[in-house]
Design a protein around this motif. Structure first.
Motif, PDB file in Angstrom:
ATOM      1  N   GLY A 171      -8.331  -3.100  -7.007  1.00  0.00           N
ATOM      2  CA  GLY A 171      -7.974  -4.075  -6.001  1.00  0.00           C
ATOM      3  C   GLY A 171      -9.315  -4.819  -5.721  1.00  0.00           C
ATOM      4  N   GLU A 172     -10.314  -4.105  -5.498  1.00  0.00           N
ATOM      5  CA  GLU A 172     -11.567  -4.794  -5.088  1.00  0.00           C
ATOM      6  C   GLU A 172     -12.447  -5.572  -6.331  1.00  0.00           C
ATOM      7  OE1 GLU A 172     -13.918  -1.117  -4.645  1.00  0.00           O
ATOM      8  OE2 GLU A 172     -13.195  -0.862  -2.542  1.00  0.00           O
ATOM      9  N   SER A 181       0.887   6.873  -6.536  1.00  0.00           N
ATOM     10  CA  SER A 181      -0.466   7.676  -6.792  1.00  0.00           C
ATOM     11  C   SER A 181       0.048   9.188  -6.689  1.00  0.00           C
ATOM     12  CB  SER A 181      -1.298   7.468  -5.723  1.00  0.00           C
ATOM     13  OG  SER A 181      -2.394   8.401  -5.538  1.00  0.00           O
ATOM     14  N   GLN A 214      -7.327   1.257  -5.462  1.00  0.00           N
ATOM     15  CA  GLN A 214      -8.423   0.361  -4.373  1.00  0.00           C
ATOM     16  C   GLN A 214      -9.306  -0.194  -5.316  1.00  0.00           C
ATOM     17  OE1 GLN A 214     -10.136   3.154  -1.529  1.00  0.00           O
ATOM     18  NE2 GLN A 214     -10.762   1.575  -0.398  1.00  0.00           N
ATOM     19  N   ASN A 239       0.753  -1.321  -0.136  1.00  0.00           N
ATOM     20  CA  ASN A 239       0.078   0.097  -0.252  1.00  0.00           C
ATOM     21  C   ASN A 239       0.979   1.033   0.082  1.00  0.00           C
ATOM     22  OD1 ASN A 239      -2.468  -1.405  -0.058  1.00  0.00           O
ATOM     23  ND2 ASN A 239      -2.517  -1.478   2.176  1.00  0.00           N
ATOM     24  N   SER A 289      -3.311  -6.694  -6.922  1.00  0.00           N
ATOM     25  CA  SER A 289      -2.775  -7.170  -5.429  1.00  0.00           C
ATOM     26  C   SER A 289      -1.591  -7.190  -5.500  1.00  0.00           C
ATOM     27  CB  SER A 289      -3.337  -8.712  -5.249  1.00  0.00           C
ATOM     28  OG  SER A 289      -2.896  -9.604  -5.958  1.00  0.00           O
ATOM     29  N   HIS A 292      -4.869   6.726  -5.642  1.00  0.00           N
ATOM     30  CA  HIS A 292      -4.817   5.651  -4.551  1.00  0.00           C
ATOM     31  C   HIS A 292      -6.479   4.960  -4.711  1.00  0.00           C
ATOM     32  CE1 HIS A 292      -5.797   9.240  -2.056  1.00  0.00           C
ATOM     33  NE2 HIS A 292      -6.840   8.482  -1.502  1.00  0.00           N
ATOM     34  N   ARG A 293      -7.233   6.021  -5.024  1.00  0.00           N
ATOM     35  CA  ARG A 293      -8.737   5.285  -5.019  1.00  0.00           C
ATOM     36  C   ARG A 293      -9.032   4.550  -6.395  1.00  0.00           C
ATOM     37  NH1 ARG A 293     -12.599   3.101  -3.609  1.00  0.00           N
ATOM     38  NH2 ARG A 293     -14.728   3.511  -4.381  1.00  0.00           N
TER      39      ARG A 293
END
Length: 192
Positions: free
Chosen positions: A52-53, A14, A49, A7, A58, A45-46
């Motif tokens: 990743g979702e 980012s 995210q 992260n 990953s 970063h959003r």
């Protein structure tokens, strides 16, 4: 490598993206994310995210993001991500120590002798044209470094199954018999 370290790398990437580069990344992600959700994304970063979702990013699967960063002409950020992956890749899924020593010898010799024909070897090792182009962008003016990058990517893709005999077969398969002979001689002389 822990998820918190991953992260941190993503946050660093980012922070280095310009608004224009973020727009380009969002454009490249249209098929994965969808227009409505993309409109809500206002930062790198959003975006990461959401990727990743959707199981597109990953700590063990950084290639999609690496390809996106290469696509917006940010090989420096792609390399940062690849460096993270390189640190985590050498943990479990690697050949035994003797084979790793052989692979290091092979990498050095092939990088010294292959030259402009590196793409031919890359195809024989199973790389797509897109991946070969991505590799060439990392070191556009240094053939030796390009070959090293090619072999690093091959080792990463093969994991514990990476074997020097496979490299020798690929060299012979693309008519680089002299290099294959030199490699066999060097391995025999090294006692490997």
């Amino acid at each position: 490598m822990s998820s918190s370290q991953f992260n941190k790398i993503l946050l660093d990437i980012s922070n280095q993206l310009s608004p224009d580069e973020l727009d380009k990344l969002k454009f490249l992600c249209r098929d994965v994310i969808g227009k409505k959700d993309l409109e809500k994304i206002d930062s790198g970063h959003r975006l990461f995210q959401v990727l990743g979702e959707r199981c597109k990013l990953s700590a063990d699967n950084t290639k999609p993001l690496s390809d996106l960063l290469d696509g917006i002409k940010r090989p420096d950020l792609s390399e940062k991500l690849n460096s993270f992956e390189s640190l985590s890749e050498y943990s479990d899924d690697q050949p035994d120590e003797a084979e790793r020593a052989k692979l290091e010898i092979a990498t050095q010799l092939i990088a010294e002798t292959l030259g402009r024909n590196w793409r031919k070897l890359g195809r024989k090792l199973g790389f797509s044209e897109v991946k070969l182009e991505s590799i060439s962008l990392k070191h556009p003016t240094d053939l030796e470094e390009t070959v090293i990058e090619l072999l690093k990517e091959w080792r990463k893709s093969r994991g514990a199954q990476a074997q020097t005999k496979e490299l020798i077969e690929a060299l012979r398969g693309c008519q680089h018999n002299l290099t294959a002979d030199k490699l066999e001689d060097r391995l025999a002389n090294s006692g490997s």
